[in-house]
Structure formats: structure tokens, C-alpha cells
Motif scaffolding. Structure first.
Motif, mmCIF file in Angstrom:
data_model
loop_
_atom_site.group_PDB
_atom_site.id
_atom_site.type_symbol
_atom_site.label_atom_id
_atom_site.label_comp_id
_atom_site.label_asym_id
_atom_site.label_seq_id
_atom_site.Cartn_x
_atom_site.Cartn_y
_atom_site.Cartn_z
ATOM 1 N N GLY A 97 30.427 48.740 34.771
ATOM 2 C CA GLY A 97 30.872 50.107 35.034
ATOM 3 C C GLY A 97 32.221 50.121 35.745
ATOM 4 O O GLY A 97 33.058 50.987 35.521
ATOM 5 N N ILE A 98 32.407 49.148 36.616
ATOM 6 C CA ILE A 98 33.708 48.942 37.242
ATOM 7 C C ILE A 98 34.184 47.574 36.802
ATOM 8 O O ILE A 98 33.523 46.581 37.070
ATOM 9 N N LYS A 99 35.301 47.514 36.152
ATOM 10 C CA LYS A 99 35.714 46.261 35.521
ATOM 11 C C LYS A 99 36.659 45.450 36.408
ATOM 12 O O LYS A 99 37.337 46.005 37.263
ATOM 13 N N PRO A 100 36.665 44.152 36.191
ATOM 14 C CA PRO A 100 37.582 43.276 36.930
ATOM 15 C C PRO A 100 39.012 43.791 36.851
ATOM 16 O O PRO A 100 39.449 44.230 35.785
ATOM 17 N N ARG A 138 39.853 45.509 45.155
ATOM 18 C CA ARG A 138 39.934 45.278 43.724
ATOM 19 C C ARG A 138 38.755 44.419 43.286
ATOM 20 O O ARG A 138 38.339 43.503 43.991
ATOM 21 N N VAL A 139 38.212 44.708 42.117
ATOM 22 C CA VAL A 139 37.154 43.885 41.552
ATOM 23 C C VAL A 139 37.761 42.593 41.028
ATOM 24 O O VAL A 139 38.746 42.627 40.299
ATOM 25 N N ARG A 140 37.167 41.477 41.425
ATOM 26 C CA ARG A 140 37.745 40.205 41.034
ATOM 27 C C ARG A 140 37.323 39.807 39.620
ATOM 28 O O ARG A 140 36.331 40.300 39.085
ATOM 29 N N ASP A 141 38.046 38.873 39.057
ATOM 30 C CA ASP A 141 37.729 38.360 37.735
ATOM 31 C C ASP A 141 36.338 37.732 37.751
ATOM 32 O O ASP A 141 35.924 37.137 38.753
ATOM 33 N N ALA A 142 35.637 37.856 36.658
ATOM 34 C CA ALA A 142 34.253 37.389 36.580
ATOM 35 C C ALA A 142 34.132 35.900 36.906
ATOM 36 O O ALA A 142 33.091 35.450 37.372
ATOM 37 N N ARG A 160 25.660 46.352 41.487
ATOM 38 C CA ARG A 160 25.147 46.671 40.157
ATOM 39 C C ARG A 160 26.239 47.217 39.249
ATOM 40 O O ARG A 160 26.393 46.787 38.108
ATOM 41 N N ARG A 161 26.979 48.170 39.769
ATOM 42 C CA ARG A 161 28.018 48.784 38.945
ATOM 43 C C ARG A 161 29.009 47.742 38.446
ATOM 44 O O ARG A 161 29.455 47.774 37.300
ATOM 45 N N ILE A 162 29.351 46.812 39.314
ATOM 46 C CA ILE A 162 30.306 45.783 38.911
ATOM 47 C C ILE A 162 29.705 44.860 37.868
ATOM 48 O O ILE A 162 30.315 44.571 36.841
ATOM 49 N N ILE A 163 28.500 44.390 38.123
ATOM 50 C CA ILE A 163 27.853 43.460 37.201
ATOM 51 C C ILE A 163 27.664 44.081 35.823
ATOM 52 O O ILE A 163 27.900 43.448 34.795
ATOM 53 N N GLU A 164 27.256 45.339 35.810
ATOM 54 C CA GLU A 164 26.986 45.959 34.515
ATOM 55 C C GLU A 164 28.273 46.361 33.796
ATOM 56 O O GLU A 164 28.236 46.771 32.643
ATOM 57 N N GLY A 171 32.053 37.091 46.137
ATOM 58 C CA GLY A 171 33.148 36.867 45.200
ATOM 59 C C GLY A 171 33.373 38.018 44.238
ATOM 60 O O GLY A 171 34.121 37.881 43.286
ATOM 61 N N LEU A 172 32.740 39.159 44.494
ATOM 62 C CA LEU A 172 32.849 40.270 43.549
ATOM 63 C C LEU A 172 34.113 41.090 43.758
ATOM 64 O O LEU A 172 34.686 41.592 42.796
ATOM 65 N N VAL A 173 34.524 41.259 45.007
ATOM 66 C CA VAL A 173 35.698 42.079 45.279
ATOM 67 C C VAL A 173 36.638 41.367 46.253
ATOM 68 O O VAL A 173 36.285 40.348 46.854
ATOM 69 N N GLU A 174 37.780 41.957 46.416
ATOM 70 C CA GLU A 174 38.830 41.370 47.244
ATOM 71 C C GLU A 174 39.632 42.533 47.819
ATOM 72 O O GLU A 174 40.099 43.388 47.074
#
Lengths: 252, 252
Positions: free
Chosen positions: A42-45, A88-92, A36-40, A77-80
Motif C-alpha cells: 500500500g505504501i511502496k519503497p 521514507r519507505v526503504r527498498d525491500a 502491514r501497509r508497507i508489506i502489502e 529496516g522498513l523505513v528511514e
DNA sequence: CTTGATTTAATAATCATACAAAATAACCAA
DNA sequence: TTGGTTATTTTGTATGATTATTAAATCAAG
């Protein structure tokens, strides 16, 4: 039809996946929370998550549970993760946008008109083609299950019954394409759209308004007329889109 | 175009995800191994896997690594774990058929004509619609990147270059729909089809045969003519299907 | 100063073990 | 038979230690 074994009391017919993410298990909580945090946003790519030890402490879980959740996020595919550097959060663009959980999170967080439009676009792309394919390739049994769903729609006495039957109708049409990729795509899009469907249906004074359109689709499939089936289905999804737009603008 | 930072020698341009499964990490090995077995039918739906301790021993990994892999398989809809009962393979209808790994495993295991047909069907459904949407909604920048890809196709001097440019062309068209769901669907289908693309292209004596068709699509998008774009794209994917069929029957 | 090899250190990856929680199956009592 | 209770199996979670990977710092030569 195919796999209902004996009496087996109250198998939950809908809710096929239960979307691990929903609640209980700790690792599921990790997936849900971070996802959720990533999608919204809150934590950016590009951002780096705290290292496992800290993050586990923050989320009140063990490193084990955290890592199990992390692997799932990574599979979406959200993190790596890489040793020495961190997670790290991956690019959208790398996100698996058609993942059921990701779509669900987007529904929770951004029920914007724009997102609904994109879902409706997808539906308008696949359903008419699916109807055409169904008209071409359906077996007799598949036609029967479509007819059965249609009958259930006719017989529905309240909104819940009608919604279930409606979903079964579309599912039966998709199944008749004999292409499980198509079915899978539909089910994903549909379960996301379902969040907004309630609105759409409640807008119409009489929830059976769409019955004639379904009848046209059924007839075309019965008579094996692909083009007619495509046109009828297109009319149906376009109307559905209009209803949802009306509903959302009525609220907005 | 957008994200090539400075000199940075040989960034692998394709390979966006690296599909955790392929690599050597232990948990990745678990995912790949069990996932393959399930897809190919070695372990059938309903069957119970050995309990974690035994399975971990069999795969020569710790229980930790096994479980991390298991969670990923569970996220793909392949298995379902419950305390006291064990981990069970789920019915094929629950599998996330559009998952990139699952598609890849199917490509490895069952490159049957039937499966290729289903992939091609999907492509015929989305690409013409996407071309139409692109013609309607494209920005100027998006048109430019399509043109750029087309130019690269013209300039290609070998099959590899042409393949890359071809892929970029289709990707640019899909991006111009401004619908990331569409893009995601395309990339998944496309990367599966890529396995068979090599064959298809090698069949054509001159690998640039398809250039005029791409030109028609580009023109229609440039002139903002949705119907023309749809027709041209449809013609293109139909030809591609024909080529692949010829290739596969030539081998069969 | 630049270049290349070498060392260092931070972090994820893996392992082994222990304990907790869930739920089936067996048991027992009415 | 019925209903509840206990046992037991299996996954779920936690902890700590060890290993592998690799970015960054360091150093050596040109």
C-alpha cells in the motif's frame, strides 16, 4: 526441564514473545498498521510518509506514540527518517525478512503458495543439517528431551496435543545442535509456518501418520548417526511440504 | 549493476543499513549502550532496569529519547516493560539472535572461537544448499551477475577489491535462489563473519587462493548441476572455516 | 551560464512537563 | 484465611516548545 520454577499456575508455555505488535498499546498499533501497509505494498519503497504531525493525527495517536512505533519500524529496516526530508519507505532488500513480525504480516497478507514454498525451502535447508549436528554433538540430557517429546507425540489423543508435542520435538532437535542461532532461525520460520500447519495436519486422516518418520530421526540421533539423521529429517520435511501443497491446492 | 545512478560520487556501496545503533543519535546511543550491557551480561536476564526517570538521567538523555531506544530493544526481544513493575531483561532464549545489531554486539564483546564456529556452521548449512538451488532455478540474468562478480575477483589487484568482489559473488549466488529469506539470512550471517574475514584472508599468502573453488561453483551453476554446485560450495566454506581457525589460533 | 558559498525553511530530533492507565502491593473487612 | 478495595508506583500517552539537520533556494563571484 531447566527453568520451571515451582508451581506457578499456567505460565503460557507457547507464545514466548507476544509480538508487541499484536494489539493493545498505541505504539504497537502504529507498528502493526504501518508495517502491514508497507508489506502489502500500500505504501511502496521510495515513497515518503506524511510528516509526523499529520500521520499522528491520521492514526489518532500522539506524536510521541507515533515516533516510538516509527523507531521500531526503522529497526526492522522498513523505513528511514531524515530531518528536513521526512520518513521514507526503504527498498525491500533492506527489510529484515527474518523478523518475526514481518513474516507474520506476510502470512496475513499473502498466503500465496510461493511464500509457503520459500518457508518450506528454509526448513528443508536447516532441519536436516540440524538433525545431523544433533546426532553428532548432542548431550545425554538433550537426547532425553527429544525422547520425551517423542513420547508425548505417541501419547497425544487429539490434534492440539500432537501439534504441541511435534513442535517440542523439532525444537529439542534444534536445541541439541548447541547453536542458538540455529534455534532462533528455526523458531522464526516455524512460527510462520505454523499458520499453515493446521491445514497440513488436518489433511491427513490420521494425524499420527508422521510418527514413524519422527521415530527414525530419534533413533538416528540416539545412535549418533549424522547421515541417517539427516536423511530421515529430510524425508520428514519433504513429506510435510507435500501435505501442505496438497492442502493449499485442495482449497485453491 | 542494477542501482548505480549516473556519476554520484562515492556512494558507500557496502553499509546498506548503517545500523541505527552505530551513529550518534541519542536514542541510538541508548540502544547501543543498553544492548551491549545486556549482551555482555552486565545486566542479566530477569534483572530489573532502573526506572525510566533514573535511567534517562544516568544516560544523560530525556525520557523521550530513552523510551524510543527502549522500544527498539524491546523489538529485539531483549527487554520487556510493564506498568508498575518496570522494564526487565528477558531470558536469552527470547533474544532475536539473528538481529544484525545483536550479532554485531556479540562480535564486539565475545570474539570467542566458539561464536565464530556457530557462525561458520550457519554458513555451511545455507550456502551449499543455496548454490544447489541457484543451479536449479537461476535465470540467465542471475548467472550473469555471478559471472560478473567472478570476473571482478579475477581482476582484483588488492585485498579490498577482492573482498568486495568475493562478497558480491556470494550475494549473487544467494540471490539466484529467488528466496529473499535466504538472502536476508546470508547477509546477516555474512556481515557478522566479515569482522573475522579480514584475518582469514590476510592469513593466506596469496589472497586469490580461493579463486579456483569459486570457479568450480560458477561452472556448476552455469551448467545447472545442483549436486556439483553444492559440493563445490561446501568445499569452499569448509576451507574458509579452516583458514579462520588457523588465523584465530595463530593469534590466541 | 557555471560554480561555489550562503541563507532559508521544512522536518525530524530532543526536551520538559503533565496527566492517564495499569497493576502490584498494602490494606481492610468478613 | 479469604476476598475485595484502595494506594501507590511505574510505564504509557499527550502536548508544546526548542534544537539540529539538511535539502533547496538564493545569491555572489568567475
Amino acid at each position: 526441564m531447566t527453568k520451571r520454577s515451582a508451581p506457578s499456575p499456567r505460565i503460557p508455555l507457547r507464545r514466548p514473545s507476544a509480538s508487541i505488535t499484536s494489539s493493545r498499546s498505541l505504539y504497537g498499533h502504529v507498528v502493526h498498521e504501518l508495517g502491514r501497509r508497507i508489506i502489502e505494498g500500500g505504501i511502496k519503497p521510495g515513497e515518503l510518509l506524511p510528516r509526523e504531525e499529520l500521520l499522528a493525527e491520521e492514526l489518532r495517536v500522539s506524536r510521541t506514540a507515533l515516533r516510538e512505533g516509527m523507531k521500531v519500524l526503522s529497526a526492522k529496516g522498513l523505513v528511514e527518517s531524515r530531518p528536513k526530508v521526512g520518513t521514507r519507505v526503504r527498498d525491500a532488500r533492506a527489510w529484515h525478512q527474518l523478523d518475526a513480525d514481518i513474516l507474520a504480516w506476510r502470512c496475513e497478507l499473502m498466503p500465496t503458495e510461493d511464500f509457503v514454498r520459500k518457508l518450506a525451502d528454509m526448513r528443508e535447508v536447516i532441519e536436516p543439517s540440524a538433525a545431523a549436528a544433533a546426532a553428532k554433538y548432542r548431550t545425554y540430557e538433550q537426547l532425553q528431551s527429544i525422547e520425551q517429546a517423542y513420547a508425548a507425540m505417541e501419547a497425544a489423543i487429539d490434534l492440539d496435543e500432537w501439534t504441541d508435542a511435534d513442535l517440542a520435538f523439532h525444537e529439542a532437535v534444534l536445541s541439541a545442535t548447541n547453536n542458538e542461532l540455529m534455534v532462533s532461525l528455526f523458531s522464526v520460520i516455524e512460527s510462520a509456518l505454523a499458520t499453515f500447519f493446521a491445514l497440513s495436519a488436518r489433511t491427513a486422516r490420521n494425524f499420527k501418520d508422521a510418527l514413524p518418520l519422527h521415530g527414525e530421526v530419534l533413533d538416528a540421533i540416539r545412535r549418533s548417526e549424522p547421515d541417517a539423521a539427516r536423511r530421515a529429517m529430510l524425508a520428514m520435511v519433504e513429506e510435510s511440504r507435500t501435505n501442505m501443497q496438497k492442502a493449499s491446492s485442495a482449497r485453491g
